[in-house]
Enzyme design. Structure first.
Site, PDB file in Angstrom:
ATOM      1  N   LYS A  54       0.793  -1.161  -0.090  1.00 25.28           N
ATOM      2  CA  LYS A  54       0.199   0.351   0.290  1.00 25.28           C
ATOM      3  C   LYS A  54       0.386   1.565  -0.218  1.00 25.28           C
ATOM      4  O   LYS A  54       0.689   2.580  -1.067  1.00 25.28           O
ATOM      5  CB  LYS A  54      -0.754   0.135   1.304  1.00 25.28           C
ATOM      6  CG  LYS A  54      -2.139  -0.750   0.741  1.00 25.28           C
ATOM      7  CD  LYS A  54      -2.832  -1.136   2.277  1.00 25.28           C
ATOM      8  CE  LYS A  54      -3.985  -2.161   2.427  1.00 25.28           C
ATOM      9  NZ  LYS A  54      -4.632  -2.643   3.543  1.00 25.28           N
ATOM     10  N   GLN A  98      -4.292  -0.503   9.808  1.00 23.71           N
ATOM     11  CA  GLN A  98      -4.407  -2.501   9.781  1.00 23.71           C
ATOM     12  C   GLN A  98      -4.819  -2.986   9.915  1.00 23.71           C
ATOM     13  O   GLN A  98      -4.614  -3.132  11.189  1.00 23.71           O
ATOM     14  CB  GLN A  98      -3.107  -2.770   8.820  1.00 23.71           C
ATOM     15  CG  GLN A  98      -3.094  -3.509   7.482  1.00 23.71           C
ATOM     16  CD  GLN A  98      -3.675  -3.806   6.771  1.00 23.71           C
ATOM     17  OE1 GLN A  98      -3.282  -3.379   5.856  1.00 23.71           O
ATOM     18  NE2 GLN A  98      -4.516  -5.039   6.468  1.00 23.71           N
ATOM     19  N   ASP A 121     -10.613   3.105   4.293  1.00 22.44           N
ATOM     20  CA  ASP A 121     -11.468   2.144   4.505  1.00 22.44           C
ATOM     21  C   ASP A 121     -12.706   2.465   4.380  1.00 22.44           C
ATOM     22  O   ASP A 121     -13.435   1.158   4.031  1.00 22.44           O
ATOM     23  CB  ASP A 121     -10.992   1.913   5.874  1.00 22.44           C
ATOM     24  CG  ASP A 121      -9.325   0.892   5.209  1.00 22.44           C
ATOM     25  OD1 ASP A 121      -9.628  -0.093   4.317  1.00 22.44           O
ATOM     26  OD2 ASP A 121      -8.854   0.638   6.295  1.00 22.44           O
TER      27      ASP A 121
END
Ligand code: NAP
Length: 295
Positions: A54, A98, A121
């Protein structure tokens, strides 16, 4: 093999290059470089790999990545304090924590603490609510990628019979909501669904997000259907060699029946990262009062 292979890798590369062009435009015209903070707690091997890919993609798009690697014994209080700092930081347009988090940290508390405007997200309840109300929102990256892939082979999804296998908050539910907003007729299925193969056979568009290697078989597929395989499953090699990555769909046999199909790897996975970049750019533009990119 009769199905068209939906080349997620190439489609994602094209989207990433268009995002990079737009990032350069925003940076030049408005003097702001979009930035994302990526927070990793602990040293879970798979999470570290995801985070590395990422942050690399963020840099390649010309955006700023602010890496925060915290020890596995980080307290919930300390992580909440970091989130508060990132919420207030004008250089940070997106915050990605994460998952999964270590057991001493309540995952929901962390998700709820992220400013919804920076929630790239798309997991914050405000963004979940906005998505189900059909309003602009930061939409979870994997579902966004699935729908964009389906639209590479269908100009419109309106009126299509769509079946989603899986009802997780991360994939199944948001993908179903997005398909509904595209005017598909959507059925969500799960482990308690009766006669799942028969329900899947109704689908013009089938999205599999199950986490069961190659569960979806050829006789579950309506001839000519489009199949989007979200699954990432590591299976041991028959000869004891390196494990293979397979999807939730038995690719070789399903490709004989489907009209179009995403491979694993090289399908949904690369699109997830491209959509994270897209969300960061969108979040940055929204926070700075700039027009949203048409990408
Ligand atoms: P999850 O939270 O475990 O959810 C799995 C869903 O599948 C659940 O709703 C479950 O039903 C359903 N299910 C499980 N077994 C079933 C069965 N035998 N029949 C019917 N439904 C069944 O998983 P997830 O986070 O959504 O992830 C799904 C897969 O996508 C995993 O392989 C994951 O690695 C992959 N993934 C890929 C990406 C990417 O970027 N490509 C991103 C995220 C996830 P119940 O609700 O009834 O238990």
């Amino acid at each position: 093999m009769s199905a068209t292979i939906i080349d997620g890798k190439a489609i994602a590369a094209d989207l990433r290059s268009r995002i990079a062009t737009d990032v350069a435009r925003v940076t030049k015209a408005h003097g702001h470089v979009p930035g994302i903070a990526v927070v990793l707690v602990g040293d879970n091997a798979a999470s570290s790999v995801y985070v590395r890919s990422k942050t690399k993609a963020v840099a390649e798009a010309g955006m700023r990545a602010f890496d925060h690697k915290l020890p596995a014994d980080t307290s919930e209080e300390d992580l909440l304090a970091l989130i508060a700092k990132l919420n207030a930081d004008e250089n940070v347009n997106g915050i990605l924590v994460q998952l999964p988090l270590p057991p001493q940290i309540d995952q929901n508390k962390i998700i709820f603490a992220i400013d919804p405007a920076k929630d790239v997200d798309g997991f914050h309840p405000i963004n979940v609510g906005r998505l189900s109300s059909g309003l602009f929102s930061l939409v979870p990256c994997t579902p966004l990628g699935c729908v964009r892939l389906a639209k590479t082979v269908h100009e419109s999804l309106a009126g299509m019979e769509a079946v989603v296998v899986g009802r997780s908050n991360i994939v199944g539910k948001p993908v179903a909501n997005l398909l509904l907003s595209e005017n598909a007729t959507v059925t969500i299925t799960h482990s308690k669904t009766r006669d799942l193969p028969a329900v899947c056979r109704r689908a013009d568009l089938l999205v599999a997000a199950i986490g069961r290697p190659e569960m979806v078989r050829a006789d579950w597929i309506k001839p000519g259907a489009t199949v989007i395989d979200v699954g990432i499953n590591r299976v041991p090699a028959a000869d004891g060699g390196k494990p293979r990555i397979v999807g939730d769909v038995a690719f070789a046999e399903v490709a004989e029946v489907a009209g179009a199909i995403t491979p694993v790897p090289g399908g949904v996975g690369p699109m997830t990262i491209a959509c994270l970049l897209l969300n960061t750019l969108r979040a940055g533009c929204q926070q700075k009062g700039l027009p949203l990119p048409e990408l």
